[in-house]
Design an enzyme around this catalytic site. Structure first.
Site, PDB file in Angstrom:
ATOM      1  N   THR A  27       0.731  -1.155   0.081  1.00 31.38           N
ATOM      2  CA  THR A  27      -0.061  -0.046   0.009  1.00 31.38           C
ATOM      3  C   THR A  27       0.860   1.379   0.102  1.00 31.38           C
ATOM      4  O   THR A  27       1.906   1.049   0.263  1.00 31.38           O
ATOM      5  CB  THR A  27      -0.855  -0.048   1.177  1.00 31.38           C
ATOM      6  OG1 THR A  27      -0.176   0.243   2.552  1.00 31.38           O
ATOM      7  CG2 THR A  27      -1.813  -1.273   1.454  1.00 31.38           C
ATOM      8  N   ALA A  56       3.069  -1.354   4.892  1.00 31.00           N
ATOM      9  CA  ALA A  56       2.530  -0.208   5.623  1.00 31.00           C
ATOM     10  C   ALA A  56       3.555   0.857   5.379  1.00 31.00           C
ATOM     11  O   ALA A  56       4.495   0.835   6.045  1.00 31.00           O
ATOM     12  CB  ALA A  56       1.799  -0.299   6.797  1.00 31.00           C
ATOM     13  N   ILE A  82       7.232  -2.588   7.361  1.00 28.86           N
ATOM     14  CA  ILE A  82       7.159  -1.090   7.406  1.00 28.86           C
ATOM     15  C   ILE A  82       7.882  -0.549   6.199  1.00 28.86           C
ATOM     16  O   ILE A  82       8.968  -0.942   5.750  1.00 28.86           O
ATOM     17  CB  ILE A  82       7.993  -0.626   8.596  1.00 28.86           C
ATOM     18  CG1 ILE A  82       7.155  -1.181   9.783  1.00 28.86           C
ATOM     19  CG2 ILE A  82       7.671   0.957   8.724  1.00 28.86           C
ATOM     20  CD1 ILE A  82       5.681  -0.888   9.850  1.00 28.86           C
ATOM     21  N   LYS A  83       7.008   0.255   5.317  1.00 30.39           N
ATOM     22  CA  LYS A  83       7.688   0.743   4.160  1.00 30.39           C
ATOM     23  C   LYS A  83       8.133   2.070   4.304  1.00 30.39           C
ATOM     24  O   LYS A  83       7.432   3.038   4.719  1.00 30.39           O
ATOM     25  CB  LYS A  83       6.455   0.634   3.048  1.00 30.39           C
ATOM     26  CG  LYS A  83       6.923   0.972   1.718  1.00 30.39           C
ATOM     27  CD  LYS A  83       5.596   0.820   1.069  1.00 30.39           C
ATOM     28  CE  LYS A  83       5.817   0.927  -0.644  1.00 30.39           C
ATOM     29  NZ  LYS A  83       4.590   0.909  -1.452  1.00 30.39           N
ATOM     30  N   VAL A  84       9.405   2.555   4.292  1.00 30.91           N
ATOM     31  CA  VAL A  84      10.150   3.835   4.352  1.00 30.91           C
ATOM     32  C   VAL A  84      10.789   4.395   3.002  1.00 30.91           C
ATOM     33  O   VAL A  84      11.327   3.368   2.102  1.00 30.91           O
ATOM     34  CB  VAL A  84      11.333   3.702   5.392  1.00 30.91           C
ATOM     35  CG1 VAL A  84      10.551   3.331   6.687  1.00 30.91           C
ATOM     36  CG2 VAL A  84      12.444   2.657   5.093  1.00 30.91           C
TER      37      VAL A  84
END
Length: 217
Positions: A27, A56, A82-84
């Site tokens: 996402t 996310a 976790i998307k960074v």
């Protein structure tokens, strides 16, 4: 190659799951905005549906903010990744979150050197954006080829997650190059199943079947 679906639309996720073509979900803020729903509500629902990795994305751009958001989203389920963004602050967050045992997907990668940095920082996934490079007349798949080669050269465990997929050829090329994952919009998943000769062949078979004598009912 694993298929992730690139969407925040729960209806699309359910359809991909029914096809057996949803190994995970990615996402981003733009996709969430299209749903008109709050992100945490969407994330909670996706976690209940999908056993595989769910990316996310944080919206903070500073190190402390990324950690705060990342730690919060990681509590939603063990499958949350976790998307960074691939920035200096993002790389700092990758290192810290990875050291804490949290899986991280580094996004907005546009060069093999950026991908090398993400792997060195311990990223679980690197997301090279092929379509956006193609948009500016650069070769997105050449970038993927270089990343795959670099990771193989040095035995990095970071998985190559091809993103910004626009059409079936991107999926084909990702598979040929040995990418670990392609994250694909549902509309492109549907295109993958289509071929004009399949349609023509089915039409002919059905037309011929009508000529076959049928037993009386």
């Amino acid at each position: 190659m694993k298929f992730f679906i690139d969407t925040a639309d729960v209806g699309e996720i359910k359809k991909a799951l029914a096809l057996g073509l949803c190994d995970g979900v990615t996402t981003n803020p733009s996709l969430v905005a299209k749903t008109g729903r709050g992100f945490e509500d969407v994330l909670k629902e996706i976690v209940q549906l999908v056993p595989g990795p769910i990316s996310a994305e944080v919206t903070a751009t500073d190190y402390e903010g990324m950690l705060r958001e990342g730690r919060h989203y990681a509590k939603f389920g063990s499958q949350v990744v976790i998307k960074v963004p691939l920035t200096v602050e993002g790389l700092r967050a990758v290192k810290t979150l990875t050291d804490e045992g949290t899986k991280v997907n580094v996004t907005l990668c546009f060069s093999p050197v950026q991908a090398l940095l993400a792997a060195k920082a311990g990223a679980t996934y690197i997301s090279p954006f092929v379509g956006r490079l193609d948009d500016i007349s650069q070769d997105g798949m050449a970038m993927v080829a270089d990343i795959v080669q670099i990771y193989r050269n040095y035995g990095f465990k970071t998985q190559v997650l091809v993103a910004s997929v626009r059409h079936p050829v991107h999926v084909l090329e990702a598979a040929k190059l040995g990418a670990d994952v392609a994250t694909i919009p549902y509309s492109v998943i549907e295109q993958l199943a289509k071929h004009p000769l399949t349609d023509a062949g089915l039409k002919k078979f059905l037309a011929d079947w009508e000529k076959v004598p049928k037993a009386p009912k």
